[in-house]
Structures are given as C-alpha cells and as structure tokens.
Design a protein around this motif. Structure first.
Motif, PDB file in Angstrom:
ATOM      1  N   VAL A 125       0.754  -0.927  -0.268  1.00 50.71           N
ATOM      2  CA  VAL A 125       0.126  -0.607  -0.317  1.00 50.71           C
ATOM      3  C   VAL A 125       0.824   0.870   0.413  1.00 50.71           C
ATOM      4  O   VAL A 125       1.591   1.536   0.723  1.00 50.71           O
ATOM      5  N   LYS A 126       0.859   2.041  -0.782  1.00 53.33           N
ATOM      6  CA  LYS A 126       1.477   3.549  -0.742  1.00 53.33           C
ATOM      7  C   LYS A 126       1.179   4.452   0.751  1.00 53.33           C
ATOM      8  O   LYS A 126       0.120   4.250   0.606  1.00 53.33           O
ATOM      9  N   GLY A 127       2.960   4.471   1.326  1.00 54.27           N
ATOM     10  CA  GLY A 127       1.983   5.686   2.513  1.00 54.27           C
ATOM     11  C   GLY A 127       1.928   4.501   3.698  1.00 54.27           C
ATOM     12  O   GLY A 127       1.354   4.939   4.452  1.00 54.27           O
ATOM     13  N   GLY A 128       1.438   3.081   3.205  1.00 53.78           N
ATOM     14  CA  GLY A 128       0.680   2.812   4.446  1.00 53.78           C
ATOM     15  C   GLY A 128       2.334   1.923   5.749  1.00 53.78           C
ATOM     16  O   GLY A 128       2.457   1.229   5.059  1.00 53.78           O
ATOM     17  N   SER A 129       1.202   1.353   6.268  1.00 52.98           N
ATOM     18  CA  SER A 129       2.360   0.395   7.079  1.00 52.98           C
ATOM     19  C   SER A 129       3.939   0.226   6.771  1.00 52.98           C
ATOM     20  O   SER A 129       4.026  -1.146   7.028  1.00 52.98           O
ATOM     21  N   GLY A 130       4.511   1.100   6.911  1.00 50.92           N
ATOM     22  CA  GLY A 130       5.890   0.705   7.023  1.00 50.92           C
ATOM     23  C   GLY A 130       6.509   0.428   5.222  1.00 50.92           C
ATOM     24  O   GLY A 130       7.587  -0.645   5.308  1.00 50.92           O
ATOM     25  N   ASN A 131       5.138   0.090   5.010  1.00 51.55           N
ATOM     26  CA  ASN A 131       5.944  -0.251   2.927  1.00 51.55           C
ATOM     27  C   ASN A 131       5.858  -1.555   3.725  1.00 51.55           C
ATOM     28  O   ASN A 131       6.323  -2.138   2.727  1.00 51.55           O
ATOM     29  N   THR A 132       4.913  -2.625   4.159  1.00 52.73           N
ATOM     30  CA  THR A 132       4.660  -3.812   4.619  1.00 52.73           C
ATOM     31  C   THR A 132       4.365  -4.241   3.049  1.00 52.73           C
ATOM     32  O   THR A 132       3.594  -3.840   2.512  1.00 52.73           O
ATOM     33  N   ILE A 133       5.570  -5.840   2.910  1.00 49.55           N
ATOM     34  CA  ILE A 133       4.940  -5.836   1.437  1.00 49.55           C
ATOM     35  C   ILE A 133       4.326  -7.226   1.574  1.00 49.55           C
ATOM     36  O   ILE A 133       4.325  -8.041   2.356  1.00 49.55           O
ATOM     37  N   TYR A 134       3.279  -7.600   0.996  1.00 44.98           N
ATOM     38  CA  TYR A 134       2.533  -9.112   0.525  1.00 44.98           C
ATOM     39  C   TYR A 134       3.822  -9.698  -0.168  1.00 44.98           C
ATOM     40  O   TYR A 134       2.676  -8.997  -1.787  1.00 44.98           O
ATOM     41  N   PHE A 135       3.119 -11.447  -0.411  1.00 43.82           N
ATOM     42  CA  PHE A 135       3.490 -11.115  -1.613  1.00 43.82           C
ATOM     43  C   PHE A 135       3.190 -12.622  -2.298  1.00 43.82           C
ATOM     44  O   PHE A 135       1.753 -13.542  -1.593  1.00 43.82           O
ATOM     45  N   GLY A 136       2.975 -13.265  -3.584  1.00 41.48           N
ATOM     46  CA  GLY A 136       1.871 -14.090  -4.207  1.00 41.48           C
ATOM     47  C   GLY A 136       2.936 -15.683  -3.585  1.00 41.48           C
ATOM     48  O   GLY A 136       3.989 -15.534  -2.813  1.00 41.48           O
ATOM     49  N   GLU A 137       2.828 -16.173  -4.443  1.00 40.31           N
ATOM     50  CA  GLU A 137       2.811 -18.103  -4.670  1.00 40.31           C
ATOM     51  C   GLU A 137       4.301 -18.267  -5.027  1.00 40.31           C
ATOM     52  O   GLU A 137       4.275 -18.919  -4.546  1.00 40.31           O
ATOM     53  N   GLY A 138       4.300 -17.321  -6.116  1.00 37.01           N
ATOM     54  CA  GLY A 138       5.446 -17.456  -6.396  1.00 37.01           C
ATOM     55  C   GLY A 138       5.797 -18.577  -8.215  1.00 37.01           C
ATOM     56  O   GLY A 138       4.502 -19.130  -8.218  1.00 37.01           O
ATOM     57  N   SER A 139       6.651 -18.266  -8.927  1.00 47.93           N
ATOM     58  CA  SER A 139       6.431 -19.425 -10.006  1.00 47.93           C
ATOM     59  C   SER A 139       7.505 -19.816 -10.068  1.00 47.93           C
ATOM     60  O   SER A 139       8.889 -19.090  -9.859  1.00 47.93           O
ATOM     61  N   TRP A 140       8.281 -21.519 -10.528  1.00 48.48           N
ATOM     62  CA  TRP A 140       9.458 -21.268 -10.176  1.00 48.48           C
ATOM     63  C   TRP A 140       9.448 -22.264 -11.878  1.00 48.48           C
ATOM     64  O   TRP A 140       8.724 -22.346 -12.941  1.00 48.48           O
ATOM     65  N   LEU A 141      10.814 -21.632 -12.410  1.00 50.76           N
ATOM     66  CA  LEU A 141      11.195 -21.198 -13.843  1.00 50.76           C
ATOM     67  C   LEU A 141      12.241 -21.899 -13.995  1.00 50.76           C
ATOM     68  O   LEU A 141      13.364 -21.344 -13.262  1.00 50.76           O
ATOM     69  N   THR A 142      12.380 -22.655 -14.870  1.00 46.46           N
ATOM     70  CA  THR A 142      13.922 -23.677 -15.476  1.00 46.46           C
ATOM     71  C   THR A 142      14.291 -23.249 -16.611  1.00 46.46           C
ATOM     72  O   THR A 142      13.158 -23.826 -17.407  1.00 46.46           O
ATOM     73  N   VAL A 143      15.088 -22.733 -16.752  1.00 53.28           N
ATOM     74  CA  VAL A 143      15.476 -22.841 -18.040  1.00 53.28           C
ATOM     75  C   VAL A 143      16.366 -24.054 -19.121  1.00 53.28           C
ATOM     76  O   VAL A 143      17.771 -23.832 -18.408  1.00 53.28           O
ATOM     77  N   VAL A 144      15.761 -24.446 -20.011  1.00 55.45           N
ATOM     78  CA  VAL A 144      17.223 -26.238 -20.158  1.00 55.45           C
ATOM     79  C   VAL A 144      17.739 -25.841 -21.604  1.00 55.45           C
ATOM     80  O   VAL A 144      17.143 -25.030 -22.430  1.00 55.45           O
TER      81      VAL A 144
END
Lengths: 113, 114
Positions: free
Chosen positions: B95-114
């Motif tokens: 959130v802009k300007g809120g709560s010390g810039n707490t960052i919330y993450f998504g579940e992530g994406s695994w990328l494997t380059v072969v």
C-alpha cells in the motif's frame, strides 16, 4: 540506504526446544523491520513487523521479536518449536522513504523430532 | 481483503525462448508492485518495482523486462531466456504510504530454463 545481515545461515533445532534467529541492520534513518517465513515451494508470509512503539513485537505462530536500537538488532524467537516451523526465515528493513525492502540472505530452520 | 495471484506456478522453457509471467492484485487500488527473484540457495533480489501504470523501475541490469498495463496487473517478460534466468520469481504488492511499506507476496513461479 539500508541493509540487513542474518548471522546464521542454518539453524538445526529439536522439537519443543527454543530457537533464536539473529538479524542486524544498518540504516542512517529510522527503520521499519520485518520477519517473513517461507515454507518449501511457497511465497513469503509476513510473521511480524516493527513500525514503532513497544520494542517487543508478537507475531503469528508463537513468534516474537525484539527491536534493539542501540545494538541495531531485531532477533526473532520462539520458546518451543514444532516440526511445522521448518522453513526459511527472512529479516527485512525499510527506511520508509521509498517503496522497497532490503532482505537478508535468509536462515534455514530445520526442526527435528 | 486483498489477494495476489501469479501464474503460471511452474514453467520449463528452452534457452532462447520468450517468457511471460503475470501477476494480478485484487481488493486494493493503486498499489506498489514488485518482481523479486530467488535463485537456488540465495536470498531475494528485487528486479523491478512500479508505483503506477506504465511506471517501471529496474533495480539490476538483466535479460528481463516488466510492464504494468493496468493498475493491478504486473507482467515479467523476456524475449530470449538464458540459463541464468532460472529461479523462483515472486510478485508482491504494498500500500502506498502505509504500514511501513509492508510487502505482501504471491505464491511464486518456478522457472527452469533448459
């Protein structure tokens, strides 16, 4: 600029024993401090944060951390761990004046029965 | 409540192929958006952040680019993948300007380059 050092890369611990994960930060301005947990193959989840006020911060899953300004530390503790606490833990700092967090390298906690 | 989704969750791509990872945030407006990469056994590296539509800041020179075509959509792309692009990619918001810039993450994406 802010930076974070997590002093232990790996912490093995027995179930029901206490654990402490150490985090030191450096900053030229007032800081906001965070601990995140990452379970295997998942994103990061916020455990707790210090913004202001009481230096002892309680978070989820029985974790707590203490902000020590004189020692520039924000150590994470849990009095009794469970197998399910096996995860990687990240300390992070924000100076509050921009939009970014600086993360430590992480501490892997392995809880054994 | 706010939620963040990113996809695909897992991706295996040959060297030289293109990449597109997508992320959307729901339940908030005008968020700050971020792309992080986590290489095996290493910490989190901030790749890009955005404070608004079409506004992208790059933290490190690399083979990747980011775009924000809509307020709550953030896309990570590459025209030609390298082996070194393999890793775990995390989208995040705050959130802009809120709560010390707490960052919330998504579940992530695994990328494997072969």
């Amino acid at each position: 600029a802010q930076s974070v050092t997590q002093l232990d890369s790996q912490v093995p611990v027995f179930e029901e024993a206490p654990v402490e994960l150490r985090c030191n930060y450096s900053s030229s301005v007032s800081v906001y401090l965070f601990w995140y947990v990452q379970y295997p193959n998942q994103g990061l989840q916020l455990l707790l944060k210090y913004l202001s006020g009481s230096t002892l911060v309680k978070g989820i899953n029985g974790f707590e951390a203490e902000f020590n300004k004189s020692q520039t530390s924000f150590h994470l503790r849990k009095p009794s761990v469970h197998i399910s606490d096996t995860a990687e833990y990240f300390c992070a700092v924000s100076g509050g004046v921009d939009y970014k967090l600086s993360f430590g390298a992480g501490t892997t906690v392995t809880v054994r029965a | 409540s706010q939620t963040i989704h990113q996809w695909p969750a897992t991706l295996v791509q040959p060297v030289g192929s293109p990449l597109s990872l997508e992320c959307t945030v729901e339940g908030t407006s005008n968020p700050n958006l971020y792309w992080y990469r986590q290489a095996a056994g290493r910490g989190l590296q901030l790749l890009f952040y955005s404070v608004g539509i079409g506004q992208i800041s790059s933290e490190v020179p690399q083979n990747l680019s980011a775009s924000r075509p809509q307020d709550r959509q953030f896309i990570l792309s590459s025209k030609k993948l390298l082996l070194s692009d393999s890793g775990f990619y995390l989208c995040a918001w705050s959130v802009k300007g809120g709560s010390g810039n707490t960052i919330y993450f998504g579940e992530g994406s695994w990328l494997t380059v072969v």
